[in-house]
Design an enzyme around this catalytic site. Sequence first.
Site, short mmCIF file in Angstrom:
data_model
loop_
_atom_site.label_atom_id
_atom_site.label_comp_id
_atom_site.label_asym_id
_atom_site.label_seq_id
_atom_site.Cartn_x
_atom_site.Cartn_y
_atom_site.Cartn_z
CG ASP A 67 -2.33 0.49 0.86
OD1 ASP A 67 -2.46 1.71 0.64
OD2 ASP A 67 -3.27 -0.31 0.82
CG HIS A 95 -5.46 3.42 0.33
ND1 HIS A 95 -5.03 2.13 0.17
CD2 HIS A 95 -6.70 3.48 -0.21
CE1 HIS A 95 -5.97 1.43 -0.45
NE2 HIS A 95 -7.00 2.23 -0.69
CG ASN A 185 -13.54 1.38 -5.71
OD1 ASN A 185 -13.94 0.31 -5.27
ND2 ASN A 185 -12.80 2.22 -4.99
CB SER A 252 -9.36 0.44 -1.17
OG SER A 252 -8.81 0.64 -2.44
#
Length: 380
Positions: A67, A95, A185, A252
């Site tokens: 990440d 994130h 997404n 996510s």
Amino acid sequence: MIGRALMASLLALHLVAVPAAAAPEDCKPKKGTLKLPASEPWAQKRLDIKNAWRLTRGSGVTVAVVDSGADYHPQVQISKIIDETHTGYRDCVGHGTAVSGIIGARHMSGVPFHGVAPDAGIVMVKQSNKTEGDINKLVSAIDDAVAAKADVINVSVRASDHSALRAAVQRAIDKDIVVVAAAGNVTGPDDEDVPAYPAAYEGVLAVGAATPDGRRADSSNAATPVGVLGPGTDITAPWPGRGYMRGLEGTSFAAPYVAGTAALVRARFPGLNQEQVRRRIIATADGTAGAGTGTGMVNPVLAVTAVLPYEGANAPVVAEPPPVALPAEAIAKVPPRDETAVGVSMAVGAGVLIAIMVAAGLALLVPLGRRRGWRAGRAT
């Protein structure tokens, strides 16, 4: 894929030493909040995570998070950080901090948020310093996770199909690592029918985003072959700045709920290989809810308790959870002996016995007396 809304976290990560590196000047993640509602976030209640903790909290399992880095947060303890960007551990997006927290944030008294597998070890592999990344760094990050001997790898990133990426994922699977990836997404008509990678690769547990009622979120990519859903709307998670971010949305943030569940399963059933772990999570989900939902919402409790017939002789032994101790007041103490009551009872009993004996005697003598006319018997 990195979601549209990211989280603001509050806490202190305990990091191993990492090479000194300066964070970019524009390292300014959105600000989160230090205050949370008193009630638990819906995702935690929906998955009934604490009930699964009666059997396992993920101890002994290592989860690698590929990440954007991880900032200090009191609830999130990172055991190691590997920096492919050479910009330091800081999370300039938020994130990575959020994803790590959903997987393994510790339970703290008075704090309603906690992770799925709080005793699992978290390795952060920083592959990007922005919302977009480089495919070569993503590949290197997955290889770093393999080298760190991860048991589970979470990839909340959406990329295009690439031979090097496919090979890196296969190397992880060949090392018996459960690879969990976000299904991606949908941000516009151009990506509605395009699957996300590495989620779409064979052997990867692809995760879609679910709403509180269990249906697929509108933003969750149905073109990716989804295995299960995870909570993916109105999500709360740790965030840079020692706070939290609320209202996060996207696959996510759904993926780490499944990665945390994989950690619980691996800790509970260490004899299962990565394919068996993946199949167990898919088989114990709550049930499909249409296209792009796989077998439905992930169910951590069933994942660590279910007996699956197809596992046959290799099925793990599922022991009953230890009984909950009864409170001290649940069992009444024996009252002391009441000597007065005992004496009265014995006297009454003796009186009744004597009365019975007298009655029996009278029943025998009265007829005899009548036959003799009530005359005295002759002396012998």
